[in-house]
Write a protein that holds these residues in place. Sequence first.
Motif, mmCIF file in Angstrom:
data_model
loop_
_atom_site.group_PDB
_atom_site.id
_atom_site.type_symbol
_atom_site.label_atom_id
_atom_site.label_comp_id
_atom_site.label_asym_id
_atom_site.label_seq_id
_atom_site.Cartn_x
_atom_site.Cartn_y
_atom_site.Cartn_z
ATOM 1 N N SER A 76 49.730 100.325 -104.811
ATOM 2 C CA SER A 76 50.219 99.566 -103.651
ATOM 3 C C SER A 76 49.195 98.544 -103.150
ATOM 4 O O SER A 76 47.985 98.775 -103.213
ATOM 5 C CB SER A 76 50.558 100.516 -102.511
ATOM 6 N N HIS A 77 49.721 97.460 -102.590
ATOM 7 C CA HIS A 77 48.913 96.400 -101.975
ATOM 8 C C HIS A 77 48.087 96.962 -100.810
ATOM 9 O O HIS A 77 48.474 97.947 -100.179
ATOM 10 C CB HIS A 77 49.873 95.317 -101.464
ATOM 11 N N ALA A 78 46.989 96.280 -100.522
ATOM 12 C CA ALA A 78 46.064 96.718 -99.463
ATOM 13 C C ALA A 78 46.771 96.935 -98.123
ATOM 14 O O ALA A 78 46.387 97.832 -97.355
ATOM 15 C CB ALA A 78 44.958 95.688 -99.302
ATOM 16 N N PHE A 127 52.320 87.975 -89.178
ATOM 17 C CA PHE A 127 51.642 87.993 -90.480
ATOM 18 C C PHE A 127 52.160 89.179 -91.287
ATOM 19 O O PHE A 127 52.456 90.225 -90.716
ATOM 20 C CB PHE A 127 50.121 88.138 -90.345
ATOM 21 N N GLY A 128 52.187 89.030 -92.596
ATOM 22 C CA GLY A 128 52.691 90.102 -93.437
ATOM 23 C C GLY A 128 51.776 91.309 -93.458
ATOM 24 O O GLY A 128 52.220 92.451 -93.313
ATOM 25 N N TYR A 129 50.480 91.053 -93.635
ATOM 26 C CA TYR A 129 49.522 92.162 -93.767
ATOM 27 C C TYR A 129 49.581 93.074 -92.532
ATOM 28 O O TYR A 129 49.825 94.277 -92.638
ATOM 29 C CB TYR A 129 48.109 91.603 -93.989
ATOM 30 N N GLN A 130 49.382 92.461 -91.360
ATOM 31 C CA GLN A 130 49.419 93.266 -90.132
ATOM 32 C C GLN A 130 50.802 93.871 -89.926
ATOM 33 O O GLN A 130 50.942 94.951 -89.373
ATOM 34 C CB GLN A 130 49.077 92.422 -88.903
ATOM 35 N N VAL A 164 60.196 99.010 -98.760
ATOM 36 C CA VAL A 164 59.821 98.204 -99.930
ATOM 37 C C VAL A 164 59.154 96.906 -99.474
ATOM 38 O O VAL A 164 59.731 96.150 -98.684
ATOM 39 C CB VAL A 164 61.060 97.887 -100.803
ATOM 40 N N ASP A 165 57.948 96.656 -99.987
ATOM 41 C CA ASP A 165 57.265 95.382 -99.770
ATOM 42 C C ASP A 165 57.632 94.484 -100.950
ATOM 43 O O ASP A 165 57.201 94.727 -102.082
ATOM 44 C CB ASP A 165 55.743 95.635 -99.712
ATOM 45 N N ASP A 166 58.431 93.451 -100.670
ATOM 46 C CA ASP A 166 58.923 92.591 -101.752
ATOM 47 C C ASP A 166 58.337 91.174 -101.654
ATOM 48 O O ASP A 166 59.042 90.184 -101.837
ATOM 49 C CB ASP A 166 60.461 92.551 -101.699
ATOM 50 N N SER A 205 59.375 91.278 -96.500
ATOM 51 C CA SER A 205 58.741 90.237 -97.306
ATOM 52 C C SER A 205 57.940 89.296 -96.407
ATOM 53 O O SER A 205 58.083 89.298 -95.188
ATOM 54 C CB SER A 205 59.750 89.444 -98.136
ATOM 55 N N THR A 206 57.078 88.522 -97.060
ATOM 56 C CA THR A 206 56.230 87.562 -96.353
ATOM 57 C C THR A 206 56.742 86.149 -96.581
ATOM 58 O O THR A 206 57.454 85.887 -97.546
ATOM 59 C CB THR A 206 54.766 87.684 -96.839
ATOM 60 N N PHE A 207 56.351 85.232 -95.709
ATOM 61 C CA PHE A 207 56.649 83.808 -95.941
ATOM 62 C C PHE A 207 55.522 83.155 -96.748
ATOM 63 O O PHE A 207 55.544 81.960 -96.996
ATOM 64 C CB PHE A 207 56.793 83.061 -94.606
ATOM 65 N N ALA A 208 54.514 83.937 -97.130
ATOM 66 C CA ALA A 208 53.308 83.357 -97.740
ATOM 67 C C ALA A 208 53.483 82.974 -99.206
ATOM 68 O O ALA A 208 52.604 82.357 -99.790
ATOM 69 C CB ALA A 208 52.151 84.346 -97.614
ATOM 70 N N LYS A 209 54.626 83.328 -99.810
ATOM 71 C CA LYS A 209 54.762 83.066 -101.253
ATOM 72 C C LYS A 209 55.946 82.112 -101.503
ATOM 73 O O LYS A 209 55.774 80.911 -101.359
ATOM 74 C CB LYS A 209 54.841 84.391 -101.993
ATOM 75 N N SER A 210 57.119 82.637 -101.859
ATOM 76 C CA SER A 210 58.240 81.721 -102.128
ATOM 77 C C SER A 210 58.504 80.749 -100.975
ATOM 78 O O SER A 210 58.918 79.619 -101.187
ATOM 79 C CB SER A 210 59.528 82.512 -102.382
HETATM 80 C C1 LIG Z 1 52.459 92.599 -101.699
HETATM 81 C C2 LIG Z 1 51.960 91.868 -100.486
HETATM 82 N N1 LIG Z 1 52.252 92.360 -99.271
HETATM 83 C C3 LIG Z 1 51.813 91.732 -98.157
HETATM 84 C C4 LIG Z 1 51.062 90.590 -98.217
HETATM 85 C C5 LIG Z 1 50.534 90.005 -96.947
HETATM 86 O O1 LIG Z 1 51.290 88.949 -96.478
HETATM 87 P P1 LIG Z 1 50.667 87.845 -95.502
HETATM 88 O O2 LIG Z 1 49.929 86.863 -96.338
HETATM 89 O O3 LIG Z 1 51.880 87.286 -94.817
HETATM 90 O O4 LIG Z 1 49.760 88.552 -94.525
HETATM 91 C C6 LIG Z 1 50.749 90.037 -99.454
HETATM 92 C C7 LIG Z 1 49.977 88.780 -99.582
HETATM 93 O O5 LIG Z 1 50.269 87.759 -99.070
HETATM 94 C C8 LIG Z 1 51.225 90.689 -100.627
HETATM 95 O O6 LIG Z 1 50.941 90.228 -101.854
#
Ligand SMILES: Cc1ncc(COP(=O)(O)O)c(C=O)c1O
Length: 406
Positions: A127-129, A102-105, A204-206, A235-240
Amino acid sequence: MGPLALHADEAKGYYTFPKLEGEIAPRMMFNGEERLIWSLNNYLGLANHPEVRKADADATAAYGLAYPMGARMMSGNSTNHELLEEELSKFVQKEDTMLLNFGYQGVLSIIDAVVDRHDVIVYDAESHACIIDGVRLHQGKRFVYAHNDMENLEKQLGRATKLAEKTGGAILVITEGVFGMSGNQGDLKGVIELKKKYNFRLLVDDAHGFGTLGKTGAGAGEEQGVQQDIDLYFSTFAKSMASIGAFVSGDKKIIEYLRYNTRSQIFAKSVPMPLVIGALKRLELLQTQPEIKANLWKVVDALQGGLRKEGFNIGTTKSCVTPVILNGTVEEALHLIHDLRENYGIFCSIVVYPVVPKGIIMLRLIPTAAHSLDDVEMTIKAFGAIKEKLANGEYQKNEVADLSLG
Ligand SMILES: Cc1ncc(COP(=O)(O)O)c(C=O)c1O
């Protein structure tokens, strides 16, 4: 209690936790009615792309969702996991890549892994959470710099350098490629320019830049011509990519270190095989069908250009994220959103105090490659109408909007 939580009972299912039903597309069902949806980060429209759907379904039929069992290091590895890492490395122009479940963790845990108590973190205030929470885990010093303010960053780097000299530690700077609320690109060029004067590494979080920015879609670093100077690209797979999972790329040495030290990966199950195979297909489409990104930007340019032309304040966005900034109370925002959904058939996200300052209503639109120019036109017309109603005080009612849920 926050303003939305105050109305939690009436709001649930409508303003909060809404259910969007049907296939993921610009038009979906909400409360039994079709709406034009502008709130999914499905930038490239891949969520419902026939080749993607087929790859996901075939891989799920072949492997199920369980395989491989276990954490990557123990029993959760596969040739496809390694192949996806190789392909991602090539795509983002880095030596090596590690997948993250997961991106967040992932971000939280990368930050935790690369610093110890002697090190100093310097990070952007907006910055993002996941970055904020990663910084919270840090046992050493941290300095925040005003959003995208290079003068202030330099000041914080001066303080951080003095401190790091004392502790014998190093400095990690963290920012984003694209800030998800404002749509601003992080000033990566400006940050990297400071590497000439200060000794630090850059993470960088992209999340929003990958797939949408840069000539090949490799993100904000490519767009600004500084991809090579980013030490850790996330980067995350959660968007593009319209999926689940994430990755971090960089020099072989540091990625290899992360493989053995990132707690969110060592102590958690690896990315399931269908998601890995699905990500390979998505990455292939990103590379072989550049027209998808070109379509996205046609829609983005029409939407942002049209809104600007109609006098809307869309802030300083330099990405697909399109904020529309209006003035009003939280109550007005709720009535306005209700009107927009029920009478104009448009569904977008709403951001109110405390995420934005009191008195500001931010409507946030996420254009995708799947939207049409007709969708854009319909939206700009509707926005013109609600802006006028807001200015005339028509949304100043005391009660929460009649949600017409029945
Ligand atoms: C800037 C940013 N970083 C990280 C994440 C977290 O990614 P994930 O959804 O894969 O946990 C998000 C949201 O998805 C985000 O907007």
